[in-house]
Design a protein around this motif. Structure first.
Motif, PDB file in Angstrom:
ATOM      1  N   GLY A  80     -34.218  11.925 133.286  1.00 35.14           N
ATOM      2  CA  GLY A  80     -35.546  11.351 133.123  1.00 35.14           C
ATOM      3  C   GLY A  80     -35.965  10.329 134.159  1.00 35.14           C
ATOM      4  N   ARG A  81     -35.100  10.026 135.102  1.00 35.39           N
ATOM      5  CA  ARG A  81     -35.442   9.024 136.125  1.00 35.39           C
ATOM      6  C   ARG A  81     -36.515   9.554 137.064  1.00 35.39           C
ATOM      7  NH1 ARG A  81     -29.300   7.343 136.859  1.00 35.39           N
ATOM      8  NH2 ARG A  81     -29.202   9.586 136.717  1.00 35.39           N
ATOM      9  N   GLY A  82     -37.542   8.740 137.276  1.00 34.26           N
ATOM     10  CA  GLY A  82     -38.596   9.078 138.224  1.00 34.26           C
ATOM     11  C   GLY A  82     -39.689   9.964 137.664  1.00 34.26           C
ATOM     12  N   ILE A  83     -39.618  10.343 136.402  1.00 34.76           N
ATOM     13  CA  ILE A  83     -40.640  11.198 135.797  1.00 34.76           C
ATOM     14  C   ILE A  83     -41.798  10.329 135.321  1.00 34.76           C
ATOM     15  CG2 ILE A  83     -41.154  12.747 133.868  1.00 34.76           C
ATOM     16  CD1 ILE A  83     -38.288  13.756 134.053  1.00 34.76           C
ATOM     17  N   PHE A  84     -43.029  10.782 135.598  1.00 35.32           N
ATOM     18  CA  PHE A  84     -44.196  10.053 135.120  1.00 35.32           C
ATOM     19  C   PHE A  84     -45.362  11.003 134.878  1.00 35.32           C
ATOM     20  CE2 PHE A  84     -44.522  10.051 139.718  1.00 35.32           C
ATOM     21  CZ  PHE A  84     -45.873  10.224 139.984  1.00 35.32           C
ATOM     22  N   LEU A  85     -46.306  10.546 134.069  1.00 33.93           N
ATOM     23  CA  LEU A  85     -47.542  11.274 133.787  1.00 33.93           C
ATOM     24  C   LEU A  85     -48.654  10.674 134.629  1.00 33.93           C
ATOM     25  CD1 LEU A  85     -47.488  11.564 129.892  1.00 33.93           C
ATOM     26  CD2 LEU A  85     -46.941  13.338 131.557  1.00 33.93           C
ATOM     27  N   THR A  86     -49.582  11.527 135.076  1.00 33.34           N
ATOM     28  CA  THR A  86     -50.700  11.019 135.858  1.00 33.34           C
ATOM     29  C   THR A  86     -51.937  11.883 135.682  1.00 33.34           C
ATOM     30  OG1 THR A  86     -51.385  10.208 138.028  1.00 33.34           O
ATOM     31  CG2 THR A  86     -50.129  12.257 137.990  1.00 33.34           C
ATOM     32  N   GLN A  87     -53.071  11.263 135.890  1.00 36.77           N
ATOM     33  CA  GLN A  87     -54.358  11.943 136.001  1.00 36.77           C
ATOM     34  C   GLN A  87     -54.986  11.595 137.347  1.00 36.77           C
ATOM     35  OE1 GLN A  87     -55.908  10.214 132.217  1.00 36.77           O
ATOM     36  NE2 GLN A  87     -56.608  12.317 131.858  1.00 36.77           N
ATOM     37  N   ASN A  88     -54.216  10.927 138.194  1.00 33.07           N
ATOM     38  CA  ASN A  88     -54.707  10.409 139.455  1.00 33.07           C
ATOM     39  C   ASN A  88     -53.888  10.990 140.610  1.00 33.07           C
ATOM     40  OD1 ASN A  88     -55.604   8.927 141.608  1.00 33.07           O
ATOM     41  ND2 ASN A  88     -55.256   6.931 140.675  1.00 33.07           N
ATOM     42  N   PHE A  89     -54.537  11.730 141.486  1.00 40.52           N
ATOM     43  CA  PHE A  89     -53.840  12.360 142.600  1.00 40.52           C
ATOM     44  C   PHE A  89     -53.210  11.333 143.540  1.00 40.52           C
ATOM     45  CE2 PHE A  89     -53.691  14.302 146.841  1.00 40.52           C
ATOM     46  CZ  PHE A  89     -52.896  15.398 146.562  1.00 40.52           C
ATOM     47  N   GLU A  90     -53.833  10.182 143.673  1.00 33.76           N
ATOM     48  CA  GLU A  90     -53.340   9.148 144.582  1.00 33.76           C
ATOM     49  C   GLU A  90     -51.985   8.571 144.160  1.00 33.76           C
ATOM     50  OE1 GLU A  90     -54.824   8.730 147.478  1.00 33.76           O
ATOM     51  OE2 GLU A  90     -56.302  10.200 146.819  1.00 33.76           O
ATOM     52  N   SER A  91     -51.581   8.768 142.920  1.00 39.16           N
ATOM     53  CA  SER A  91     -50.296   8.223 142.462  1.00 39.16           C
ATOM     54  C   SER A  91     -49.113   9.091 142.904  1.00 39.16           C
ATOM     55  CB  SER A  91     -50.294   8.083 140.942  1.00 39.16           C
ATOM     56  OG  SER A  91     -50.371   9.357 140.328  1.00 39.16           O
ATOM     57  N   ILE A  92     -49.399  10.191 143.582  1.00 38.97           N
ATOM     58  CA  ILE A  92     -48.354  11.127 144.018  1.00 38.97           C
ATOM     59  C   ILE A  92     -48.161  11.001 145.523  1.00 38.97           C
ATOM     60  CG2 ILE A  92     -47.689  13.558 144.135  1.00 38.97           C
ATOM     61  CD1 ILE A  92     -49.773  13.862 141.739  1.00 38.97           C
ATOM     62  N   SER A  93     -46.938  10.752 145.939  1.00 36.76           N
ATOM     63  CA  SER A  93     -46.635  10.662 147.367  1.00 36.76           C
ATOM     64  C   SER A  93     -46.687  12.056 147.981  1.00 36.76           C
ATOM     65  CB  SER A  93     -45.238  10.074 147.571  1.00 36.76           C
ATOM     66  OG  SER A  93     -44.853  10.215 148.914  1.00 36.76           O
ATOM     67  N   PRO A  94     -47.463  12.250 149.049  1.00 36.18           N
ATOM     68  CA  PRO A  94     -47.582  13.583 149.650  1.00 36.18           C
ATOM     69  C   PRO A  94     -46.315  14.057 150.371  1.00 36.18           C
ATOM     70  CG  PRO A  94     -48.794  11.974 150.938  1.00 36.18           C
ATOM     71  CD  PRO A  94     -48.298  11.258 149.712  1.00 36.18           C
ATOM     72  N   LEU A  95     -45.360  13.181 150.584  1.00 37.44           N
ATOM     73  CA  LEU A  95     -44.147  13.552 151.304  1.00 37.44           C
ATOM     74  C   LEU A  95     -42.932  13.716 150.394  1.00 37.44           C
ATOM     75  CD1 LEU A  95     -44.543  11.161 154.357  1.00 37.44           C
ATOM     76  CD2 LEU A  95     -45.234  13.555 154.171  1.00 37.44           C
ATOM     77  N   GLU A  96     -43.041  13.248 149.163  1.00 40.56           N
ATOM     78  CA  GLU A  96     -41.905  13.291 148.248  1.00 40.56           C
ATOM     79  C   GLU A  96     -41.717  14.692 147.668  1.00 40.56           C
ATOM     80  OE1 GLU A  96     -40.279  10.803 144.380  1.00 40.56           O
ATOM     81  OE2 GLU A  96     -42.182  10.280 145.291  1.00 40.56           O
ATOM     82  N   GLN A  97     -40.464  15.125 147.562  1.00 41.15           N
ATOM     83  CA  GLN A  97     -40.126  16.425 146.977  1.00 41.15           C
ATOM     84  C   GLN A  97     -40.188  16.311 145.455  1.00 41.15           C
ATOM     85  OE1 GLN A  97     -39.074  19.373 148.587  1.00 41.15           O
ATOM     86  NE2 GLN A  97     -39.607  18.440 150.530  1.00 41.15           N
ATOM     87  N   VAL A  98     -41.261  16.831 144.849  1.00 37.37           N
ATOM     88  CA  VAL A  98     -41.429  16.765 143.404  1.00 37.37           C
ATOM     89  C   VAL A  98     -41.945  18.097 142.874  1.00 37.37           C
ATOM     90  CG1 VAL A  98     -41.882  14.267 143.373  1.00 37.37           C
ATOM     91  CG2 VAL A  98     -43.793  15.873 143.498  1.00 37.37           C
ATOM     92  N   VAL A  99     -41.847  18.251 141.574  1.00 33.33           N
ATOM     93  CA  VAL A  99     -42.456  19.375 140.871  1.00 33.33           C
ATOM     94  C   VAL A  99     -43.525  18.776 139.964  1.00 33.33           C
ATOM     95  CG1 VAL A  99     -42.056  21.189 139.171  1.00 33.33           C
ATOM     96  CG2 VAL A  99     -40.419  20.830 141.001  1.00 33.33           C
ATOM     97  N   ALA A 100     -44.728  19.330 140.013  1.00 30.75           N
ATOM     98  CA  ALA A 100     -45.831  18.887 139.164  1.00 30.75           C
ATOM     99  C   ALA A 100     -46.144  20.007 138.177  1.00 30.75           C
ATOM    100  CB  ALA A 100     -47.061  18.573 140.010  1.00 30.75           C
TER     101      ALA A 100
END
Length: 108
Positions: A80-100
Motif C-alpha cells: 500500500g505504500r505510495g497509493i493515492f486517490l486523485t481527481q486532479n491530473f497535476e497530482s501525478i508525476s509525468p515521469l514516475e512509473q505508475v499504474v492508474a
C-alpha cells in the motif's frame, strides 16, 4: 534451478515479474481483453504511465480535473505504500512509473 540442493527452496519463478509488477500485469490483462472481451471485463480501466499519459490526460477537463476518482499505484510498490486517490491530473508525476485505474466504490 538444476543446481539447487534438496533442502533449498526458491520463492521466485521465471516470468513471475509479468504478473507481480503492476505495469506488466496491466499490459498483459489488456492484451487478453482485446482478444477475449467478454471474459476479461472484470477489472477497471487501467493506464500504464508514463507510456499512456496522453490517453490518461484525456480523461480530465482542460483544468486537469475529473468528476471520476482514479487510484494511482507505484509500479514496484508493495503493502500500500505510495497509493493515492486523485481527481486532479497535476497530482501525478509525468515521469514516475505508475499504474492508474478508475476507482470503483464498493456497493453497500
Amino acid at each position: 534451478m538444476s543446481k539447487l540442493r534438496p533442502w533449498q527452496r526458491i520463492n521466485h519463478f521465471p516470468g513471475m515479474s509479468n504478473i507481480a509488477r503492476k505495469n506488466r500485469l496491466a499490459q498483459n490483462l489488456e492484451k487478453m481483453r482485446r482478444g477475449f472481451q467478454k471474459e476479461y471485463n472484470f477489472y477497471p480501466r487501467t493506464w500504464v504511465l508514463p507510456l499512456e499519459l496522453a490517453d490518461f490526460r484525456a480523461q480530465f477537463d482542460s483544468n486537469g480535473r475529473s468528476s471520476q476518482f482514479y487510484i494511482i499505484k507505484p509500479d514496484s510498490g508493495c503493502q500500500g505504500r505510495g497509493i493515492f486517490l486523485t481527481q486532479n491530473f497535476e497530482s501525478i508525476s509525468p515521469l514516475e512509473q505508475v499504474v492508474a485505474q478508475q476507482f470503483i466504490r464498493a456497493c453497500n
